[in-house]
Design a protein around this motif. Structure first.
Motif, PDB file in Angstrom:
ATOM      1  N   THR A   1      45.237   5.282  60.040  1.00  0.00           N
ATOM      2  CA  THR A   1      44.733   6.281  60.984  1.00  0.00           C
ATOM      3  C   THR A   1      44.839   5.718  62.391  1.00  0.00           C
ATOM      4  O   THR A   1      44.556   4.539  62.637  1.00  0.00           O
ATOM      5  CB  THR A   1      43.264   6.662  60.692  1.00  0.00           C
TER       6      THR A   1
ATOM      7  N   ARG B   1      47.900  10.114  61.417  1.00  0.00           N
ATOM      8  CA  ARG B   1      47.550   9.642  60.070  1.00  0.00           C
ATOM      9  C   ARG B   1      48.785   9.535  59.195  1.00  0.00           C
ATOM     10  O   ARG B   1      49.696  10.362  59.264  1.00  0.00           O
ATOM     11  CB  ARG B   1      46.541  10.599  59.430  1.00  0.00           C
TER      12      ARG B   1
ATOM     13  N   GLU C   1      43.488   1.760  62.268  1.00  0.00           N
ATOM     14  CA  GLU C   1      42.772   1.315  61.084  1.00  0.00           C
ATOM     15  C   GLU C   1      43.654   1.486  59.858  1.00  0.00           C
ATOM     16  O   GLU C   1      44.257   2.538  59.652  1.00  0.00           O
ATOM     17  CB  GLU C   1      41.474   2.093  60.895  1.00  0.00           C
TER      18      GLU C   1
ATOM     19  N   ARG D   1      43.200   2.895  68.590  1.00  0.00           N
ATOM     20  CA  ARG D   1      42.391   2.281  67.544  1.00  0.00           C
ATOM     21  C   ARG D   1      43.139   2.503  66.231  1.00  0.00           C
ATOM     22  O   ARG D   1      43.260   3.633  65.748  1.00  0.00           O
ATOM     23  CB  ARG D   1      41.002   2.911  67.482  1.00  0.00           C
TER      24      ARG D   1
ATOM     25  N   THR E   1      43.590   1.029  55.695  1.00  0.00           N
ATOM     26  CA  THR E   1      42.810   0.802  54.480  1.00  0.00           C
ATOM     27  C   THR E   1      43.767   0.728  53.299  1.00  0.00           C
ATOM     28  O   THR E   1      44.647   1.582  53.147  1.00  0.00           O
ATOM     29  CB  THR E   1      41.800   1.942  54.252  1.00  0.00           C
TER      30      THR E   1
ATOM     31  N   ARG F   1      40.266  -3.491  54.434  1.00  0.00           N
ATOM     32  CA  ARG F   1      40.291  -2.713  55.676  1.00  0.00           C
ATOM     33  C   ARG F   1      40.663  -3.608  56.841  1.00  0.00           C
ATOM     34  O   ARG F   1      40.144  -4.719  56.982  1.00  0.00           O
ATOM     35  CB  ARG F   1      38.922  -2.056  55.926  1.00  0.00           C
ATOM     36  N   PHE F   2      41.553  -3.112  57.673  1.00  0.00           N
ATOM     37  CA  PHE F   2      42.008  -3.840  58.859  1.00  0.00           C
ATOM     38  C   PHE F   2      41.831  -2.934  60.080  1.00  0.00           C
ATOM     39  O   PHE F   2      42.155  -1.744  60.028  1.00  0.00           O
ATOM     40  CB  PHE F   2      43.486  -4.221  58.730  1.00  0.00           C
ATOM     41  N   LEU F   3      41.353  -3.503  61.144  1.00  0.00           N
ATOM     42  CA  LEU F   3      41.130  -2.732  62.366  1.00  0.00           C
ATOM     43  C   LEU F   3      41.722  -3.478  63.549  1.00  0.00           C
ATOM     44  O   LEU F   3      41.497  -4.675  63.722  1.00  0.00           O
ATOM     45  CB  LEU F   3      39.630  -2.503  62.592  1.00  0.00           C
ATOM     46  N   ARG F   4      42.503  -2.760  64.360  1.00  0.00           N
ATOM     47  CA  ARG F   4      43.075  -3.329  65.572  1.00  0.00           C
ATOM     48  C   ARG F   4      42.918  -2.332  66.710  1.00  0.00           C
ATOM     49  O   ARG F   4      43.041  -1.114  66.516  1.00  0.00           O
ATOM     50  CB  ARG F   4      44.570  -3.616  65.405  1.00  0.00           C
ATOM     51  N   THR F   5      42.659  -2.828  67.903  1.00  0.00           N
ATOM     52  CA  THR F   5      42.710  -1.998  69.107  1.00  0.00           C
ATOM     53  C   THR F   5      43.856  -2.521  69.950  1.00  0.00           C
ATOM     54  O   THR F   5      43.864  -3.685  70.366  1.00  0.00           O
ATOM     55  CB  THR F   5      41.387  -2.078  69.891  1.00  0.00           C
TER      56      THR F   5
END
Length: 268
Positions: free
Chosen positions: A220, A197, A230, A228, A232, A125-129
């Motif tokens: 997403t 998405r 994300e 935001r 996966t 999982r990667f998350l960036r803002t």
């Protein structure tokens, strides 16, 4: 910098000769006359003189004449310069650190796959803002011109990229390394909600053109002026031969998403 490098190379070339290196070790203790150096080496004085002349020409040794005596001593400043230059080479670069982490990840992935004969499964999982609206992030994922600017890890070049953001659309990526080696990946879009998405498969292809494992990517996007993002990635059906590629997913996608954020930030 080039001048300094040339000077250091000349010094190292002189020191590569074993007898001259021994002379430097001898003079490191204290200055010696030429006769004393010859005695330490067990060599004739004319031979010793030639070696000292070579060291003097490279700037490693200086000869001080005191009446009838010739005293040889080290030019410590030249050796400091060599030490500083070599010290600079010893500093790890970000690529060195990334390679070490990648090697550790490959070993760990191989161990997990060997413990799971039915086929390794993993989720990343990667998350960036990102300070941009979701529509701009979506554009970076789906516009071929923008996609080609970020969809390659460091030291790779995008030869071909395609992501058709419609169910059943094609996903294609072909990368080229500096030595000319090429790597192809392909998949299919399974779901697409513009600006919100995207779900698709994407996996490296073997010599037969078939995917080496199953990899489902779900993207997403949410927010208004700040997105935001994300991602996966679910990997399954891998064997030990695919361990290096699976281990490379985490550092690879980290670089890709950083590059994507940079492309979006630079876009008017």
């Amino acid at each position: 910098m080039a001048v300094e490098s040339d000077r250091v190379h000349a010094i190292l070339a002189v020191l590569a000769e074993p007898t001259r290196f021994r002379i430097v070790e001898t003079l490191a203790i204290r200055p010696h006359t030429i006769g004393e150096v010859a005695a330490v080496l067990g060599a004739l004085q004319p031979q010793t003189t030639k070696h000292l002349q070579a060291l003097e020409a490279a700037g490693v040794v200086r000869i001080h004449r005191l009446g009838r005596r010739k005293l040889a001593y080290l030019n410590r400043a030249a050796l400091d310069e060599v030490a500083a230059w070599l010290g600079g080479l010893s500093v790890a670069t970000p690529d060195d650190v990334a390679l070490e982490r990648y090697a550790d990840a490959v070993a760990a992935t191989e161990a997990r796959i060997s413990d799971d004969p039915a086929g390794h499964a993993t989720t990343l999982r990667f998350l960036r803002t990102i300070p941009a609206p979701p529509a701009r992030i979506w554009e970076a994922w789906t516009d071929p011109r923008l996609l080609a600017r970020w969809w390659a890890p460091r030291h790779f070049e995008v030869e071909h990229s395609r992501l058709d953001a419609i169910p059943g659309g094609h996903v294609e990526l072909r990368l080229r390394e500096a030595d000319g080696a090429r790597y192809a990946s392909a998949g299919t879009v399974s779901a697409a909600e513009p600006g919100r998405r995207l779900e698709f498969t994407l996996a490296p292809l073997g010599a037969d053109g078939e995917p080496l494992f199953d990899a489902v990517h779900e993207l997403t996007l949410s927010g208004r002026t700040r997105c935001r993002m994300e991602l996966t990635i679910r990997v399954a059906g891998a064997d030990a031969a695919a361990a290096p590629m699976i281990a490379g997913l985490e550092p690879g996608w980290t670089q890709l998403l950083d590059a994507l954020a940079d492309v979006v930030a630079r876009r008017p």
